[in-house]
Design a protein around this motif. Sequence first.
Motif, PDB file in Angstrom:
ATOM      1  N   LYS A  22       0.838  -1.213   0.000  1.00 39.06           N
ATOM      2  CA  LYS A  22       0.000   0.000   0.000  1.00 39.06           C
ATOM      3  C   LYS A  22       0.866   1.252   0.000  1.00 39.06           C
ATOM      4  O   LYS A  22       0.644   2.186  -0.777  1.00 39.06           O
ATOM      5  CB  LYS A  22      -0.917   0.004   1.234  1.00 39.06           C
ATOM      6  N   THR A  23       1.834   1.278   0.920  1.00 36.92           N
ATOM      7  CA  THR A  23       2.664   2.477   1.059  1.00 36.92           C
ATOM      8  C   THR A  23       3.535   2.687  -0.171  1.00 36.92           C
ATOM      9  O   THR A  23       3.711   3.815  -0.635  1.00 36.92           O
ATOM     10  CB  THR A  23       3.522   2.372   2.330  1.00 36.92           C
ATOM     11  N   LEU A  35       1.398   4.204  -2.872  1.00 35.70           N
ATOM     12  CA  LEU A  35       1.232   5.644  -2.661  1.00 35.70           C
ATOM     13  C   LEU A  35       2.488   6.397  -3.075  1.00 35.70           C
ATOM     14  O   LEU A  35       2.414   7.497  -3.646  1.00 35.70           O
ATOM     15  CB  LEU A  35       0.914   5.934  -1.191  1.00 35.70           C
ATOM     16  N   ALA A  69      -0.386  10.348   7.041  1.00 40.66           N
ATOM     17  CA  ALA A  69      -0.420   9.040   7.706  1.00 40.66           C
ATOM     18  C   ALA A  69      -1.028   9.241   9.088  1.00 40.66           C
ATOM     19  O   ALA A  69      -1.257  10.374   9.525  1.00 40.66           O
ATOM     20  CB  ALA A  69       0.983   8.450   7.806  1.00 40.66           C
ATOM     21  N   LEU A 111       6.608   5.886   4.791  1.00 43.17           N
ATOM     22  CA  LEU A 111       6.262   6.457   3.492  1.00 43.17           C
ATOM     23  C   LEU A 111       7.439   7.248   2.920  1.00 43.17           C
ATOM     24  O   LEU A 111       7.756   7.147   1.725  1.00 43.17           O
ATOM     25  CB  LEU A 111       5.031   7.346   3.621  1.00 43.17           C
ATOM     26  N   ASP A 117      -2.333   7.311   3.788  1.00 40.60           N
ATOM     27  CA  ASP A 117      -2.074   5.886   4.024  1.00 40.60           C
ATOM     28  C   ASP A 117      -2.919   5.372   5.188  1.00 40.60           C
ATOM     29  O   ASP A 117      -3.381   6.146   6.034  1.00 40.60           O
ATOM     30  CB  ASP A 117      -0.582   5.694   4.336  1.00 40.60           C
TER      31      ASP A 117
END
Length: 707
Positions: free
Chosen positions: A37-38, A41, A62, A71, A243
């Motif tokens: 996911k991170t 992004l 976040a 991130l 996130d």
Amino acid sequence: MAAYFIPSRIHPTAEQTDLQTATQPVVLGEANAGAAKTTTLALRIAESLARNVEPARILALAFTPEARDVLRQRLLDIGVPWDTVNQLDILTIEDLAMRTLEQLEGEPLKLTLQPRRLKTHVWRAIDAVAAQYAGRPGSRYAELDLRKSEIAVSGYLDTLLRLKARMALQGEHDDDPVEAAEVAGEPLTDYLVALAYETIRLDGAEQAQFRTRFDPTYDLARMLRREPGCAQGFPRYRVIVCDELHDMNEASFVIVEALIRATGAFFTGVGDKHQVIHDQLGASHDYLDFRFRHAFPALRSYPLTTTYRHGPHLTLAIDALMDNRGSSGVPDHTEIRQLHYDTAEECAQRVVEAIKAWKKDKHRLEQCAVLMRDRHQSIALENALIEAGIGYRVPVMKGYMQREEILFLRGVLAITLDDLRAVPSYEVRTAIVEALAAFAGMEAAAGFEKVKHDIAKEPSLLPGFFRGHLGGDALADADTAFADVMRYLAEVAPDSPAGEVLAEVCRRMDVAVVAKRVYVNPYAASVAARSIDGFVAMARKSGLGLAAFWKKINAAEVFASRKREKDFVHLDCVADVKGQEFGHVIMPYLEVNEFPNPLVPARTERNLFYVGVSRTRQRLTLLSPTEAERRSGFLRQMQIAAVAPKADQALRQLEDKVREERPVRLYLTARYEDREEVRQLGAQFDTVRKQWYIDAGLDTGPFQRWL
């Protein structure tokens, strides 16, 4: 749409590329655990940079400092230069709230984080509630339970945090606190103290007199609801990403929604609806579905189903558990080992064996985590680790000997033996005195703080203070349960069996009832009661007398509290490790009435189990009872054996794919002065990574000195 940005070190999936290049104004990524996911992004941010969005006009959000820092690292990992990353706004939502409030209020914002100062404010709130409501004959407020112990203060602050996260302190029931407390799902006492605390904090007006953790987020959300126009003060961002949307609560949603509307920025958020485990703090899968979709009807959702944390065998077992659709991008066999036990102590020994096997296989202990459902389970585990000489850390939860209910029993032993001095830590001695007072029902008077610290400095004062001041001035005439315990302990010999003495203390105190009074929350009270039962069982199993048992637990505390930089395992509750990953995860006590816990909603329990099993990369060890009917139903739902053939096939396909993959771009080491030469040879410049590259199909001969 073709991506402008090509990352280093990874080959994005089609799903990641779709989200990276999406053109809709509001985009959500619905991800599985470990589905990068991170990183996705980070790709979205890098794509914006490649399309000439200025770094200063990009905001990355976040929910925790740890997620914020991850991130930032992912951006560096995929090839975004450090100086570019440094120009981005990468913040927690709390960071954003603090910065915005400072601008709106025109002065620096400081947080009050010292427990002592917060406790003073809570005490003032308790006094205000007592003055306004307590003692009214026939009133609905007649049974208010207003206490000032450390445990009670902590409970009030936890309630306050839950109410603020859900924006449940103000609403349509403001004129009837009883109904408002019922709607909020909080005890009336806690709700009234929360209201009084906020009145003190805001000084009856809208300007905060002090703030602590989460107050900036809550205050900004309140301000945006009251005065939507203040959202125009947000910087003019063009791109916003967020996130871990599964941790979103109402207060943070109010801020993010206002931010998107005020700036008109392109928004991308990612989350995993199956990782919603903080229900009490207002987290809900609704934010990943209904709330965002209702606020932004043109929203587009993109799936992120490929995990990069573990191989197909665990991925398919998790899919079966969660009735989910996912795949693995890891060409490795993640082991799933199942071990069985008959008793709690035997389970702890199996954990030790699993840790030793991991070390024997030449793995680092620091990559091993023992993840429990609840903290009461750690008593047998900690003792087994200590006896085996295995160092451990408890990063979030307290080790069992520092928990209030065990500190109370340690205090009982200290009084009986007149040996509080054997506890080396001054802080632990003060905590023991506080726990004794809380479980004994002693009100925290103004002078108690000084007395507590006096006893910690001079431990010989402990027996006399509690024998003389709890239950009345004359202990012989007092009729409280704790006074009865004090009379009993005065007759106990130092060599009496520790297990029997502690069991008798618990019987006379009726500790299960006392735990409900001390903790109020039924779940917290049940965990404390189980923890006490475990400690008494440990004392009985030791076969030691009081003095020998006292010496043993104090020595164990010294071992457990050592600072370790290496050669330790992590010991924690599943709820506290979300967002982390380990090489080996061990999950003990997977049995009925333990995991799932019957006091917690079934969906939350399944999500919690999912979070636990999905933290591992290489090995997962599951420990359950020998008797099949006692085992957690989650193990059956994973269908570990049934999915194995399909997982074997998926693993072979992944191995073939890795052999076939070739990089899309070859990056060059060309310097600034080489720019004209490499350009004429056919190289192109990556504006985000600030490097020259050639397409993989181009003849590499002319570029050998830069490859």
